[in-house]
Each structure stands twice: as structure tokens, then as C-alpha cells.
Design a protein around this motif. Structure first.
Motif, PDB file in Angstrom:
ATOM      1  N   PRO A 100      28.867 115.358  70.610  1.00 14.40           N
ATOM      2  CA  PRO A 100      27.932 116.036  71.507  1.00 14.40           C
ATOM      3  C   PRO A 100      28.620 116.497  72.790  1.00 14.40           C
ATOM      4  N   PRO A 101      28.076 117.528  73.437  1.00 16.81           N
ATOM      5  CA  PRO A 101      28.669 118.009  74.686  1.00 16.81           C
ATOM      6  C   PRO A 101      28.794 116.890  75.716  1.00 16.81           C
ATOM      7  N   GLY A 102      29.964 116.769  76.307  1.00 20.04           N
ATOM      8  CA  GLY A 102      30.193 115.733  77.305  1.00 20.04           C
ATOM      9  C   GLY A 102      30.506 114.374  76.714  1.00 20.04           C
ATOM     10  N   GLY A 103      30.499 114.256  75.394  1.00 17.76           N
ATOM     11  CA  GLY A 103      30.745 112.973  74.742  1.00 17.76           C
ATOM     12  C   GLY A 103      32.180 112.837  74.281  1.00 17.76           C
ATOM     13  N   ARG A 104      32.515 111.652  73.801  1.00 16.87           N
ATOM     14  CA  ARG A 104      33.847 111.389  73.248  1.00 16.87           C
ATOM     15  C   ARG A 104      33.703 110.885  71.834  1.00 16.87           C
ATOM     16  N   CYS A 105      34.603 111.304  70.997  1.00 21.30           N
ATOM     17  CA  CYS A 105      34.606 110.837  69.618  1.00 21.30           C
ATOM     18  C   CYS A 105      35.101 109.392  69.593  1.00 21.30           C
ATOM     19  N   PRO A 106      34.486 108.543  68.789  1.00 23.82           N
ATOM     20  CA  PRO A 106      34.944 107.151  68.708  1.00 23.82           C
ATOM     21  C   PRO A 106      36.411 107.033  68.286  1.00 23.82           C
ATOM     22  N   CYS A 107      36.893 107.968  67.475  1.00 24.84           N
ATOM     23  CA  CYS A 107      38.302 107.884  67.060  1.00 24.84           C
ATOM     24  C   CYS A 107      39.226 108.085  68.258  1.00 24.84           C
ATOM     25  N   ARG A 108      38.864 108.948  69.209  1.00 24.60           N
ATOM     26  CA  ARG A 108      39.685 109.186  70.397  1.00 24.60           C
ATOM     27  C   ARG A 108      39.637 107.969  71.320  1.00 24.60           C
ATOM     28  N   ALA A 109      38.460 107.364  71.458  1.00 26.84           N
ATOM     29  CA  ALA A 109      38.333 106.172  72.297  1.00 26.84           C
ATOM     30  C   ALA A 109      39.188 105.039  71.736  1.00 26.84           C
ATOM     31  N   THR A 110      39.181 104.873  70.419  1.00 23.70           N
ATOM     32  CA  THR A 110      39.992 103.837  69.774  1.00 23.70           C
ATOM     33  C   THR A 110      41.478 104.121  69.973  1.00 23.70           C
ATOM     34  N   ALA A 111      41.879 105.374  69.783  1.00 21.45           N
ATOM     35  CA  ALA A 111      43.292 105.745  69.955  1.00 21.45           C
ATOM     36  C   ALA A 111      43.738 105.515  71.398  1.00 21.45           C
ATOM     37  N   ASP A 112      42.885 105.844  72.359  1.00 16.16           N
ATOM     38  CA  ASP A 112      43.220 105.628  73.767  1.00 16.16           C
ATOM     39  C   ASP A 112      43.377 104.139  74.073  1.00 16.16           C
ATOM     40  N   ALA A 113      42.480 103.320  73.539  1.00 12.49           N
ATOM     41  CA  ALA A 113      42.551 101.874  73.767  1.00 12.49           C
ATOM     42  C   ALA A 113      43.842 101.303  73.173  1.00 12.49           C
ATOM     43  N   GLU A 114      44.220 101.766  71.985  1.00 16.55           N
ATOM     44  CA  GLU A 114      45.454 101.293  71.357  1.00 16.55           C
ATOM     45  C   GLU A 114      46.681 101.722  72.161  1.00 16.55           C
ATOM     46  N   ARG A 115      46.683 102.963  72.660  1.00 18.18           N
ATOM     47  CA  ARG A 115      47.798 103.462  73.465  1.00 18.18           C
ATOM     48  C   ARG A 115      47.944 102.631  74.746  1.00 18.18           C
ATOM     49  N   LYS A 116      46.820 102.348  75.406  1.00 17.73           N
ATOM     50  CA  LYS A 116      46.862 101.555  76.633  1.00 17.73           C
ATOM     51  C   LYS A 116      47.344 100.132  76.357  1.00 17.73           C
ATOM     52  N   ALA A 117      46.945  99.553  75.226  1.00 16.76           N
ATOM     53  CA  ALA A 117      47.380  98.200  74.870  1.00 16.76           C
ATOM     54  C   ALA A 117      48.890  98.171  74.626  1.00 16.76           C
ATOM     55  N   ARG A 118      49.429  99.206  73.967  1.00 17.73           N
ATOM     56  CA  ARG A 118      50.879  99.280  73.754  1.00 17.73           C
ATOM     57  C   ARG A 118      51.624  99.369  75.077  1.00 17.73           C
ATOM     58  N   PHE A 119      51.107 100.167  75.994  1.00 16.32           N
ATOM     59  CA  PHE A 119      51.736 100.306  77.310  1.00 16.32           C
ATOM     60  C   PHE A 119      51.708  98.979  78.068  1.00 16.32           C
ATOM     61  N   ASP A 120      50.570  98.291  78.045  1.00 19.00           N
ATOM     62  CA  ASP A 120      50.433  97.033  78.785  1.00 19.00           C
ATOM     63  C   ASP A 120      51.395  95.964  78.277  1.00 19.00           C
ATOM     64  N   LYS A 121      51.753  96.006  76.981  1.00 16.13           N
ATOM     65  CA  LYS A 121      52.698  95.020  76.448  1.00 16.13           C
ATOM     66  C   LYS A 121      54.089  95.197  77.038  1.00 16.13           C
ATOM     67  N   THR A 122      54.446  96.419  77.404  1.00 18.02           N
ATOM     68  CA  THR A 122      55.785  96.682  77.931  1.00 18.02           C
ATOM     69  C   THR A 122      55.826  96.653  79.456  1.00 18.02           C
ATOM     70  N   ARG A 123      54.681  96.612  80.098  1.00 22.62           N
ATOM     71  CA  ARG A 123      54.625  96.666  81.557  1.00 22.62           C
ATOM     72  C   ARG A 123      54.920  95.291  82.156  1.00 22.62           C
ATOM     73  N   PRO A 124      55.790  95.240  83.174  1.00 19.77           N
ATOM     74  CA  PRO A 124      56.063  93.950  83.823  1.00 19.77           C
ATOM     75  C   PRO A 124      54.803  93.411  84.517  1.00 19.77           C
ATOM     76  N   SER A 125      54.805  92.116  84.774  1.00 17.23           N
ATOM     77  CA  SER A 125      53.669  91.506  85.462  1.00 17.23           C
ATOM     78  C   SER A 125      53.584  92.021  86.892  1.00 17.23           C
TER      79      SER A 125
END
Length: 116
Positions: A16-41
Motif C-alpha cells: 500500500p502507498p506509504g507502506g513497507r513490504c515485510p520482505c524489505r523489513a526482514t532484509a533490513d533487520a538482517e542487514r542491521k544484525a550483521r552490522f551490529d556483530k562487527t561493530r565494536p562495543s
């Protein structure tokens, strides 16, 4: 007033207009989780007890964000990227409210890194 038609995501689902596809939200969450694993404390990035004390002192001296709201974050105007000289340069600090730090400032930094 006309209503915008839904768009079709790359996965084939109508969004829908202004909405996000669940597949994109899932992909974004996975990308952020990968980044957080490599980020120093935070401590490894310099945000230790010395920073906490300096932050409190700076916020006492500069209690308001540019919008007039109470400042809760000390932001580095120029990103320090691990450089201690830039990290501790108080002329490079600004007091911001959480909203401006987490939205406006982060958006500007993303644009700067994408353009470089």
C-alpha cells in the motif's frame, strides 16, 4: 482526491502507498544484525566513564537543543570515526535532543557517507 495505487515490491507483493513490504523489513533487520556483530562495543569506541562525566558537564552548560527542547545527547558535529583528537575536541560537540540526534543528524550522516 485520487488515491495512489499500491506499488509492487521486487518479491511480487502489492504494497500500500506509504507502506513497507515485510520482505524489505526482514532484509533490513538482517542487514542491521550483521552490522551490529562487527561493530565494536560502546566502550571500545571511547564512550567510557570519562566520556560520561564530560557529557554530563557539557549538557549542564548547554541544556537545550537547537529546537528549544531539553538536550539529552552530546553529538560530534564532525564524525570522529575513532580519532581521539576529534572525539575529545569540545568545539566539535553540540547538544541535541534525542529526536534531532536520531533522525535529522543520522540522515545527514548517511547522505554524507553515500555521496563519498
Amino acid at each position: 482526491m485520487p488515491i495512489r495505487a499500491p506499488r509492487i515490491c521486487g518479491c511480487g507483493k502489492a504494497v500500500p502507498p506509504g507502506g513497507r513490504c515485510p520482505c524489505r523489513a526482514t532484509a533490513d533487520a538482517e542487514r542491521k544484525a550483521r552490522f551490529d556483530k562487527t561493530r565494536p562495543s560502546a566502550r571500545a569506541r571511547g564512550y567510557d566513564s570519562d566520556w560520561k562525566s564530560a557529557r554530563i558537564d557539557f549538557l549542564k552548560a548547554h541544556p537545550l537543543c537547537r529546537c528549544g527542547a531539553p538536550a539529552t545527547v552530546v553529538d560530534h558535529i564532525k564524525p570522529h570515526k575513532g580519532d581521539n583528537a576529534i572525539f575529545w575536541d569540545r568545539t566539535n560537540w553540540q547538544a541535541l535532543c534525542r529526536h534531532h540526534h536520531n533522525s535529522t543528524k543520522q540522515r545527514l550522516e548517511r547522505r554524507a557517507t553515500q555521496g563519498a
